[in-house]
Design an enzyme around this catalytic site. Sequence first.
Site, PDB file in Angstrom:
ATOM      1  N   ASP A 117       0.864  -1.181   0.000  1.00 35.87           N
ATOM      2  CA  ASP A 117       0.000   0.000   0.000  1.00 35.87           C
ATOM      3  C   ASP A 117       0.898   1.228   0.000  1.00 35.87           C
ATOM      4  O   ASP A 117       2.116   1.118   0.145  1.00 35.87           O
ATOM      5  CB  ASP A 117      -0.991  -0.040   1.164  1.00 35.87           C
ATOM      6  CG  ASP A 117      -0.296   0.115   2.497  1.00 35.87           C
ATOM      7  OD1 ASP A 117       0.895   0.453   2.503  1.00 35.87           O
ATOM      8  OD2 ASP A 117      -0.951  -0.087   3.523  1.00 35.87           O
ATOM      9  N   SER A 118       0.306   2.394  -0.178  1.00 37.38           N
ATOM     10  CA  SER A 118       1.120   3.587  -0.411  1.00 37.38           C
ATOM     11  C   SER A 118       1.564   4.266   0.867  1.00 37.38           C
ATOM     12  O   SER A 118       2.385   5.163   0.836  1.00 37.38           O
ATOM     13  CB  SER A 118       0.306   4.590  -1.222  1.00 37.38           C
ATOM     14  OG  SER A 118      -0.781   5.042  -0.437  1.00 37.38           O
ATOM     15  N   GLY A 119       1.005   3.865   1.992  1.00 39.33           N
ATOM     16  CA  GLY A 119       1.283   4.564   3.238  1.00 39.33           C
ATOM     17  C   GLY A 119       0.247   5.632   3.526  1.00 39.33           C
ATOM     18  O   GLY A 119       0.131   6.111   4.648  1.00 39.33           O
ATOM     19  N   GLY A 120      -0.509   6.020   2.500  1.00 39.51           N
ATOM     20  CA  GLY A 120      -1.496   7.091   2.666  1.00 39.51           C
ATOM     21  C   GLY A 120      -2.479   6.804   3.785  1.00 39.51           C
ATOM     22  O   GLY A 120      -2.682   7.631   4.674  1.00 39.51           O
ATOM     23  N   PHE A 121      -3.039   5.610   3.780  1.00 38.64           N
ATOM     24  CA  PHE A 121      -4.063   5.276   4.770  1.00 38.64           C
ATOM     25  C   PHE A 121      -3.506   5.368   6.195  1.00 38.64           C
ATOM     26  O   PHE A 121      -4.145   5.923   7.082  1.00 38.64           O
ATOM     27  CB  PHE A 121      -4.620   3.878   4.501  1.00 38.64           C
ATOM     28  CG  PHE A 121      -5.731   3.491   5.437  1.00 38.64           C
ATOM     29  CD1 PHE A 121      -7.002   4.030   5.282  1.00 38.64           C
ATOM     30  CD2 PHE A 121      -5.505   2.616   6.492  1.00 38.64           C
ATOM     31  CE1 PHE A 121      -8.037   3.691   6.152  1.00 38.64           C
ATOM     32  CE2 PHE A 121      -6.533   2.266   7.365  1.00 38.64           C
ATOM     33  CZ  PHE A 121      -7.788   2.809   7.192  1.00 38.64           C
TER      34      PHE A 121
ATOM     35  N   ASP B   6      -2.405   8.560  -1.943  1.00 41.71           N
ATOM     36  CA  ASP B   6      -3.654   9.319  -2.014  1.00 41.71           C
ATOM     37  C   ASP B   6      -3.999   9.867  -0.638  1.00 41.71           C
ATOM     38  O   ASP B   6      -3.434   9.428   0.361  1.00 41.71           O
ATOM     39  CB  ASP B   6      -4.808   8.420  -2.486  1.00 41.71           C
ATOM     40  CG  ASP B   6      -5.047   7.258  -1.528  1.00 41.71           C
ATOM     41  OD1 ASP B   6      -4.099   6.860  -0.822  1.00 41.71           O
ATOM     42  OD2 ASP B   6      -6.177   6.743  -1.489  1.00 41.71           O
TER      43      ASP B   6
ATOM     44  N   GLN C 257     -11.354   7.856  -4.903  1.00 45.30           N
ATOM     45  CA  GLN C 257     -11.834   8.321  -3.599  1.00 45.30           C
ATOM     46  C   GLN C 257     -13.115   9.122  -3.805  1.00 45.30           C
ATOM     47  O   GLN C 257     -13.573   9.288  -4.932  1.00 45.30           O
ATOM     48  CB  GLN C 257     -10.765   9.192  -2.916  1.00 45.30           C
ATOM     49  CG  GLN C 257      -9.523   8.434  -2.438  1.00 45.30           C
ATOM     50  CD  GLN C 257      -9.760   7.583  -1.177  1.00 45.30           C
ATOM     51  OE1 GLN C 257     -10.862   7.536  -0.609  1.00 45.30           O
ATOM     52  NE2 GLN C 257      -8.711   6.883  -0.746  1.00 45.30           N
TER      53      GLN C 257
ATOM     54  N   GLY D 113     -11.057   4.229   0.631  1.00 43.11           N
ATOM     55  CA  GLY D 113     -11.884   5.067   1.500  1.00 43.11           C
ATOM     56  C   GLY D 113     -13.249   4.490   1.820  1.00 43.11           C
ATOM     57  O   GLY D 113     -14.161   5.213   2.208  1.00 43.11           O
TER      58      GLY D 113
ATOM     59  N   ASP E 104      -8.482  -7.167   0.476  1.00 43.28           N
ATOM     60  CA  ASP E 104      -7.563  -7.413   1.588  1.00 43.28           C
ATOM     61  C   ASP E 104      -8.248  -6.971   2.858  1.00 43.28           C
ATOM     62  O   ASP E 104      -9.069  -6.059   2.836  1.00 43.28           O
ATOM     63  CB  ASP E 104      -6.267  -6.601   1.437  1.00 43.28           C
ATOM     64  CG  ASP E 104      -6.434  -5.174   1.915  1.00 43.28           C
ATOM     65  OD1 ASP E 104      -7.027  -4.368   1.171  1.00 43.28           O
ATOM     66  OD2 ASP E 104      -6.027  -4.870   3.048  1.00 43.28           O
TER      67      ASP E 104
ATOM     68  N   CYS F  83     -12.575 -29.406   6.932  1.00 35.10           N
ATOM     69  CA  CYS F  83     -11.615 -28.360   6.539  1.00 35.10           C
ATOM     70  C   CYS F  83     -10.227 -28.983   6.410  1.00 35.10           C
ATOM     71  O   CYS F  83      -9.818 -29.787   7.247  1.00 35.10           O
ATOM     72  CB  CYS F  83     -11.606 -27.237   7.579  1.00 35.10           C
ATOM     73  SG  CYS F  83     -10.327 -25.992   7.279  1.00 35.10           S
TER      74      CYS F  83
ATOM     75  N   CYS G  38      -7.291 -27.371   6.492  1.00 32.78           N
ATOM     76  CA  CYS G  38      -6.216 -26.481   6.961  1.00 32.78           C
ATOM     77  C   CYS G  38      -5.328 -27.200   7.980  1.00 32.78           C
ATOM     78  O   CYS G  38      -5.717 -28.221   8.532  1.00 32.78           O
ATOM     79  CB  CYS G  38      -6.808 -25.200   7.539  1.00 32.78           C
ATOM     80  SG  CYS G  38      -7.237 -25.326   9.286  1.00 32.78           S
TER      81      CYS G  38
ATOM     82  N   CYS H 104      -7.174 -27.827  11.373  1.00 32.80           N
ATOM     83  CA  CYS H 104      -8.283 -28.791  11.395  1.00 32.80           C
ATOM     84  C   CYS H 104      -7.848 -30.216  11.091  1.00 32.80           C
ATOM     85  O   CYS H 104      -8.508 -31.165  11.502  1.00 32.80           O
ATOM     86  CB  CYS H 104      -9.378 -28.353  10.431  1.00 32.80           C
ATOM     87  SG  CYS H 104     -10.188 -26.835  10.972  1.00 32.80           S
TER      88      CYS H 104
ATOM     89  N   HIS I 267      -6.299 -21.255  10.182  1.00 33.40           N
ATOM     90  CA  HIS I 267      -7.632 -21.707   9.772  1.00 33.40           C
ATOM     91  C   HIS I 267      -8.394 -20.574   9.068  1.00 33.40           C
ATOM     92  O   HIS I 267      -8.988 -20.780   8.006  1.00 33.40           O
ATOM     93  CB  HIS I 267      -8.447 -22.225  10.958  1.00 33.40           C
ATOM     94  CG  HIS I 267      -9.884 -22.430  10.602  1.00 33.40           C
ATOM     95  ND1 HIS I 267     -10.342 -23.563   9.965  1.00 33.40           N
ATOM     96  CD2 HIS I 267     -10.955 -21.598  10.707  1.00 33.40           C
ATOM     97  CE1 HIS I 267     -11.630 -23.432   9.711  1.00 33.40           C
ATOM     98  NE2 HIS I 267     -12.032 -22.242  10.144  1.00 33.40           N
TER      99      HIS I 267
HETATM  100 ZN   LIG Z   1      -9.512 -25.356   9.355  1.00 35.11          ZN
END
Ligand SMILES: [Zn+2]
Length: 383
Positions: A96-100, A150, A201, A228, A278, A316, A318, A321, A347
Amino acid sequence: MTYQILAEEGRAKRAHMETVHGIIETPVFMNVGTVAAIKGAVSTDDLKEIGTQVELSNTYHLHVRPGDGIRSGDQLIKEFGGLHRFMNWDRPILTDSGGFQVFSLAGLRKIREEGVTFHSHIDGRKIFMGPEESMMIQSNLGSTIAMAFDECPPSLADHEYMEKSVARTTRWLARCQEAMRKLNGQEDCVNRHQLLFGINQGGISEEIRIRHADEIREMDCDGYAVGGLAVGETAEQMYHILDVTVPKLPREKPVYLMGVGTPANILEGVERGVDFFDCVYPSRNGRHGHVYTNQGKRNLFNKQYELDPRPIEEGCGCPACRFYSRAYIRHLLKAGEMLGMRLCVLHNLYFYNTMMYEIRSAIENGCFAEYKKKKLEGMEAKG
Ligand SMILES: [Zn+2]
């Protein structure tokens, strides 16, 4: 970079993107490793095992650390050969740009046309960041995809402020493009094929969002993000903004909905044509013993799991699990053992990554609408 749409259902798209660090199958959920690590003691080997395609790192956090007082963190990482080598990850990384972070985390800031002056949340020292600085840091990290710098104004900021802010974000995007063009041309550049995504934005103003989308689509970025959102507005407001904004962005380029979200938010985003997502939820919730299942979220601290021999979710695949019971993980969490958090985070990320795989298959098979309905019904049921 090539981006090819393989299948569509309504506005939902299933695409294939080739980058210098490998292929990204979309829609994709990027796993958030703020300081070049997924919180919860998850290694890059683990990420491969749970089906992670893209790791997301944070420009602001890596700039302030691991610096050594002489070099900033990103300079140190560049000397090391870039972020991929530093963290032992050979697949795509988005920074990310760091803006946030500058607008949400850093102390006392001053915004000017050149950029923003703020104080580091680590040691309070004064830092200046503008489009050129953000691009330089991301170039030093050598990520696959860099984000434009931004301003992320509060989504409920007044109309006049929002218009000024968005106009500045457009001017900053032009500066980001110019800076990246120069950086990618330098001999010692870590990744000369670094891509740049522009960011839309405008808070919850339909009018500003659409105008901004029209402006930045003309600027021919490698991809486009909607930023945003998920910062205090309702889910319905967010979906409405996606309804009006995403169709204004180029269909033949990837679209990224930043910082979103819950499984339901992601399903709604995919339906509206989003490729990239994300969010810190799966790792943050996992560290607190909250785990996602197809029957809703469970809190493993609950007494009902004290003697429960079943895995977090039956069926599952993972690493948690396959081998461990709810009773054991609950014990680890209550004892404050790192392994408890780690298993829950693994998980949860596996749950998200698997959901994205299912979404891609569903779009390919023309049954995304049906998949979405079933998934939502299951998760809303009490587990
Ligand atoms: Zn799992």
